[in-house]
Design a protein around this motif. Structure first.
Motif, PDB file in Angstrom:
ATOM      1  N   THR A  44     -10.008  -0.613  -5.200  1.00  0.00           N
ATOM      2  CA  THR A  44      -9.073  -0.273  -4.121  1.00  0.00           C
ATOM      3  C   THR A  44      -9.186   1.210  -3.767  1.00  0.00           C
ATOM      4  O   THR A  44      -9.175   1.589  -2.589  1.00  0.00           O
ATOM      5  N   ALA A  45      -9.327   2.029  -4.786  1.00  0.00           N
ATOM      6  CA  ALA A  45      -9.454   3.465  -4.536  1.00  0.00           C
ATOM      7  C   ALA A  45     -10.682   3.757  -3.674  1.00  0.00           C
ATOM      8  O   ALA A  45     -10.628   4.567  -2.740  1.00  0.00           O
ATOM      9  N   ASN A  52     -10.130   2.480  -0.084  1.00  0.00           N
ATOM     10  CA  ASN A  52      -9.234   3.389   0.630  1.00  0.00           C
ATOM     11  C   ASN A  52      -9.988   4.627   1.106  1.00  0.00           C
ATOM     12  O   ASN A  52      -9.829   5.063   2.244  1.00  0.00           O
ATOM     13  N   ALA A  53     -10.813   5.159   0.211  1.00  0.00           N
ATOM     14  CA  ALA A  53     -11.503   6.398   0.532  1.00  0.00           C
ATOM     15  C   ALA A  53     -12.638   6.185   1.533  1.00  0.00           C
ATOM     16  O   ALA A  53     -12.813   6.970   2.473  1.00  0.00           O
ATOM     17  N   TRP A  83       0.843  -1.202   0.000  1.00  0.00           N
ATOM     18  CA  TRP A  83       0.000   0.000   0.000  1.00  0.00           C
ATOM     19  C   TRP A  83       0.883   1.260   0.000  1.00  0.00           C
ATOM     20  O   TRP A  83       0.619   2.210  -0.732  1.00  0.00           O
ATOM     21  N   LYS A 135      -7.870  -1.789  -9.362  1.00  0.00           N
ATOM     22  CA  LYS A 135      -7.451  -0.402  -9.098  1.00  0.00           C
ATOM     23  C   LYS A 135      -8.610   0.444  -8.621  1.00  0.00           C
ATOM     24  O   LYS A 135      -8.533   1.145  -7.608  1.00  0.00           O
ATOM     25  N   ARG A 136      -9.705   0.373  -9.360  1.00  0.00           N
ATOM     26  CA  ARG A 136     -10.846   1.232  -9.028  1.00  0.00           C
ATOM     27  C   ARG A 136     -11.472   0.868  -7.686  1.00  0.00           C
ATOM     28  O   ARG A 136     -11.836   1.750  -6.894  1.00  0.00           O
ATOM     29  N   TRP A 155      -0.409   4.898  -1.292  1.00  0.00           N
ATOM     30  CA  TRP A 155      -1.564   4.967  -0.393  1.00  0.00           C
ATOM     31  C   TRP A 155      -1.090   4.912   1.049  1.00  0.00           C
ATOM     32  O   TRP A 155      -1.736   4.297   1.912  1.00  0.00           O
TER      33      TRP A 155
END
Lengths: 168, 168
Positions: free
Chosen positions: B131-132, B135-136, A17, B128-129, A22
């Motif tokens: 994970t974003a 994370n957010a 990460w 990728k998408r 991130w």
DNA sequence: TCCAAACCCTTGGATGTCCTAGTATATTGC
DNA sequence: GCAATATACTAGGACATCCAAGGGTTTGGA
């Protein structure tokens, strides 16, 4: 499930990460993943300890909850709220406990919508015996240091309050 | 699932344990129960965040693991070991990811027993998408204070090592 | 009073996890 | 070289969890 890994896979994930930009959420990601894995390990230990009694953790929790109720009986919706699981999960657990003769369903005296779950004497006995085994084999050998137990109770208690589990 | 309870049910359980003469294991019982409940809350948040992508946490974890592998491919037994789940769980996840066109199975070049799981380009994009978003929406808003995150990583890391997850 | 909204429980469906067993391929030992 | 053992994956079954939907009971406002 297998031999120990040479490296901590969660620490590796945390490094991944950070490496991907991130870093701001890498630590919470690792903490959350660790909670998930810890739960899995603990659940396996609990299920192993309960297996000789023909109980699963879900059924045990309900049995234990009833054994602490003054009258040995609780409405299903109350059990659902206290165990913090979906009502259908309680229905499922009660079905199986009833088949095993550990609880019985009885109608609520004043509210026709409500069903009471009541411990049978076999259920009460099994609750006692299985709790003794859980205490000895799981809770008494948790592998957590005493100060860490306090930290966990504090940290996870705050988390659960913030998540809306309780207001106290 | 419902409104907050007036009191913390786990703290109540801890008091019940103490009252019944099991004070020596009451705190570990509470800590372990709190881990179980915390996992449930976190899993629900994660599943909610992943739902728009048609992913579950189990499938996401596999996708993420593959995305960090240099070649974008891993043998199934390796994935099972790293994710620390039963091989049949990996089979299940791969079946569904493959149906969704996110991974493909390919034979191992030298070992006929082994199956490689390989990320498709769609799979890599979705990893990728998603994970974003995780994370957010989840890791970035865990509700854990930064010092508590460190404590969790330390405490649960020790626990997992003692449980035989890894030797490092 | 009475009907709509709220509440309680159950059924059916989708997922995930594990276990046991079975098939196929590799490796080891005689 | 061949048989015995070990390893890899999959099929089937048991459980648990949640969601969506349905049927019965209560409550509350018009």
């Amino acid at each position: 499930m297998g031999a120990p890994l040479p490296r901590d896979p969660i620490a590796d994930a945390q490094r991944n990460w950070e490496r991907h930009g991130w870093a701001d959420v890498a630590a919470p990601m690792a903490a959350i993943t660790a909670v998930m894995r810890t739960q899995q390990i603990l659940l396996a230990r609990i299920e192993t300890a309960l297996k000789p009694f023909g109980l699963t953790f879900a059924r045990y929790e309900l049995l234990a909850l009833l054994s602490f109720a003054r009258s040995g009986a609780l409405p299903m919706n109350k059990a659902s709220a206290l165990l913090q699981v979906h009502p259908t999960s309680v229905t499922n657990a009660v079905d199986r406990l009833q088949e095993a003769g550990l609880v019985i369903r009885s109608p609520h005296p004043t509210d026709g919508r409500t069903t009471l779950i009541e411990l049978t004497s076999e259920g009460r006995t099994l609750a006692k015996r299985s709790t003794a085994v859980l205490n000895a084999e799981v809770f008494g050998q948790s592998g957590f240091e005493a100060p860490d137990v306090d930290q966990l109770i504090r940290i996870l208690g705050n988390f659960r309050r913030n998540a809306g589990d309780f207001s106290g």
